[in-house]
Design an enzyme around this catalytic site. Structure first.
Site, PDB file in Angstrom:
ATOM      1  N   HIS A 104       0.840  -1.201   0.000  1.00 47.42           N
ATOM      2  CA  HIS A 104       0.000   0.000   0.000  1.00 47.42           C
ATOM      3  C   HIS A 104       0.872   1.247   0.000  1.00 47.42           C
ATOM      4  O   HIS A 104       1.957   1.250   0.591  1.00 47.42           O
ATOM      5  CB  HIS A 104      -0.893   0.032   1.242  1.00 47.42           C
ATOM      6  CG  HIS A 104      -1.682  -1.217   1.443  1.00 47.42           C
ATOM      7  ND1 HIS A 104      -2.619  -1.660   0.553  1.00 47.42           N
ATOM      8  CD2 HIS A 104      -1.656  -2.134   2.437  1.00 47.42           C
ATOM      9  CE1 HIS A 104      -3.152  -2.787   1.005  1.00 47.42           C
ATOM     10  NE2 HIS A 104      -2.579  -3.097   2.138  1.00 47.42           N
ATOM     11  N   GLU A 122      -1.320  -0.508   8.164  1.00 49.78           N
ATOM     12  CA  GLU A 122      -2.269  -1.408   8.827  1.00 49.78           C
ATOM     13  C   GLU A 122      -1.579  -2.261   9.872  1.00 49.78           C
ATOM     14  O   GLU A 122      -0.341  -2.324   9.929  1.00 49.78           O
ATOM     15  CB  GLU A 122      -2.980  -2.281   7.791  1.00 49.78           C
ATOM     16  CG  GLU A 122      -2.081  -3.209   7.013  1.00 49.78           C
ATOM     17  CD  GLU A 122      -2.794  -3.827   5.791  1.00 49.78           C
ATOM     18  OE1 GLU A 122      -3.605  -3.134   5.154  1.00 49.78           O
ATOM     19  OE2 GLU A 122      -2.517  -4.988   5.495  1.00 49.78           O
ATOM     20  N   HIS A 180       3.308  -7.542   1.816  1.00 45.47           N
ATOM     21  CA  HIS A 180       2.692  -8.439   2.791  1.00 45.47           C
ATOM     22  C   HIS A 180       1.621  -9.313   2.164  1.00 45.47           C
ATOM     23  O   HIS A 180       1.054  -8.979   1.125  1.00 45.47           O
ATOM     24  CB  HIS A 180       2.084  -7.635   3.937  1.00 45.47           C
ATOM     25  CG  HIS A 180       1.011  -6.683   3.498  1.00 45.47           C
ATOM     26  ND1 HIS A 180       1.284  -5.433   3.011  1.00 45.47           N
ATOM     27  CD2 HIS A 180      -0.333  -6.809   3.439  1.00 45.47           C
ATOM     28  CE1 HIS A 180       0.156  -4.822   2.699  1.00 45.47           C
ATOM     29  NE2 HIS A 180      -0.858  -5.636   2.939  1.00 45.47           N
ATOM     30  N   ARG A 200      -1.359  -4.870  -6.202  1.00 40.78           N
ATOM     31  CA  ARG A 200      -1.164  -6.305  -6.114  1.00 40.78           C
ATOM     32  C   ARG A 200       0.089  -6.673  -6.899  1.00 40.78           C
ATOM     33  O   ARG A 200       0.203  -6.369  -8.083  1.00 40.78           O
ATOM     34  CB  ARG A 200      -2.398  -7.016  -6.673  1.00 40.78           C
ATOM     35  CG  ARG A 200      -2.498  -8.454  -6.258  1.00 40.78           C
ATOM     36  CD  ARG A 200      -3.793  -9.092  -6.756  1.00 40.78           C
ATOM     37  NE  ARG A 200      -4.964  -8.503  -6.142  1.00 40.78           N
ATOM     38  CZ  ARG A 200      -6.053  -8.118  -6.827  1.00 40.78           C
ATOM     39  NH1 ARG A 200      -6.093  -8.227  -8.131  1.00 40.78           N
ATOM     40  NH2 ARG A 200      -7.084  -7.610  -6.194  1.00 40.78           N
TER      41      ARG A 200
END
Ligand SMILES: [Zn+2]
Length: 334
Positions: A104, A122, A180, A200
């Site tokens: 991200h 996150e 991740h 992605r």
């Protein structure tokens, strides 16, 4: 005059389906799922474009979280008022298959997207796992952009990823820029910035239900990865300033504490909102005769009086063993 926003809010969970989902949102977290074997995510608290949490009860019943941010900014956000939307997104994820490898952007990078978004930092807390479950977090030491690119061309991305077999309760902090993926068998609570900005990188050479590979965003992902970040290990919990409270994450974007509650536990009164997530046991909020069970979430507005989480049932009660207390995540802005 409008009603005041001074009581703990419960929201209608929003369920998302995916091939990698399952039924554990119901069996382990008590979510009222309909029929189907592909329940992947329960969005507990969200204010992101068309995805809107709706208040379940009290004077604000039926209102969206975004409406509360617009019309009750001071009461809801307190010292953090002045934002256009609620900054955090809380979800549960039931990963029965390994999720795609992704990264991200930071706030700066995401502001340049069309349409602009927040960055996405996150953190996960592991609620259930299989013996072989893995978490992929960060790159192995020494993996350069060139080496990763070569591995992607060879369909062998896994060799570049730092891989861990997590323990129950482990917390992983994944700042923007960190590669991740959640592995098969994991059930996690995820707190993140309220953003949809995902690139992605690798989808394990898989195809979707129609036999097509899902789109990848390799160029954007490579430009977003922080190649200095290295391997990510589970967070080491630190004691915090209240008995039973331990700090899992302290960052610019959020603070994540885990609280173990044996009788009562005071929260609030500090001019900030608190997201309270019950991970084990059952409680109630002082003065409110409605149980707060495992898998449920409260948003305590900044203007609410400080209150107490009162234990109803601890983790060990069902087995008749020793009382282990209830476990609650407390998430707030620094
Ligand atoms: Zn992610």
């Amino acid at each position: 005059m409008s009603a005041s926003l001074n009581y703990p809010l419960r929201f209608q969970p929003i369920f998302h389906h995916a091939l990698w989902g399952g039924r554990r949102l119901a069996t382990m977290l008590g979510k009222p799922l309909g029929a189907g074997e592909d329940f992947a995510e329960s969005w507990e608290v969200v204010d992101h474009r068309q995805d809107q949490s709706v208040v379940l009860d009290g004077p604000m019943a039926g209102q969206t979280l975004h409406a509360l941010v617009c019309d009750h900014a001071d009461e809801l956000l307190g010292r953090h008022a002045g934002r256009e939307r609620f900054p955090l997104l809380l979800k549960f994820l039931d990963a029965n298959r390994t999720l795609s490898v992704q990264v991200h952007p930071t706030d700066e990078q995401a502001a340049r997207l069309e349409p602009p978004d927040l960055g996405k930092t996150e953190a996960w807390v592991v609620l259930a796992k299989e013996p072989e479950s893995k978490i992929y977090a960060g790159l192995k030491p020494g993996v350069t952009r060139l080496r990763l690119q070569q591995a992607l061309e060879d369909g062998a991305c896994e060799a570049c990823l730092h891989t861990i077999r997590p323990a129950l309760g482990d917390c992983f902090y994944i700042p923007a820029g960190t590669v991740h993926a959640l592995g098969a068998g994991l059930l996690v609570a995820e707190i993140q910035q309220a953003s949809d900005a995902t690139f992605r990188l690798f989808d394990w050479n898989r195809t979707d239900a129609d036999g097509k590979p899902r789109p990848l965003h390799i160029e954007q992902a490579l430009a977003t990865i922080d190649f200095n970040r290295g391997p990510v290990e589970p967070q080491r919990p630190c004691p915090a300033d209240q008995p039973g409270r331990e700090r899992l994450v302290e960052s610019d974007t959020f603070v994540l504490d885990r609280c173990t509650i044996h009788e009562t536990f005071v929260v609030g009164g500090d001019h900030r909102f608190h997201l309270l997530v019950v991970l084990a046991g059952a409680l109630e909020w002082s003065g409110v005769d409605a149980p707060l069970r495992t898998g449920q979430t409260l948003l305590l507005p900044a203007a609410a009086d400080p209150g107490e989480l009162v234990l109803r049932r601890g983790r060990g009660d069902a087995e008749g063993g020793k009382l282990l207390g209830a476990v609650v995540l407390d998430i707030y802005l620094p």
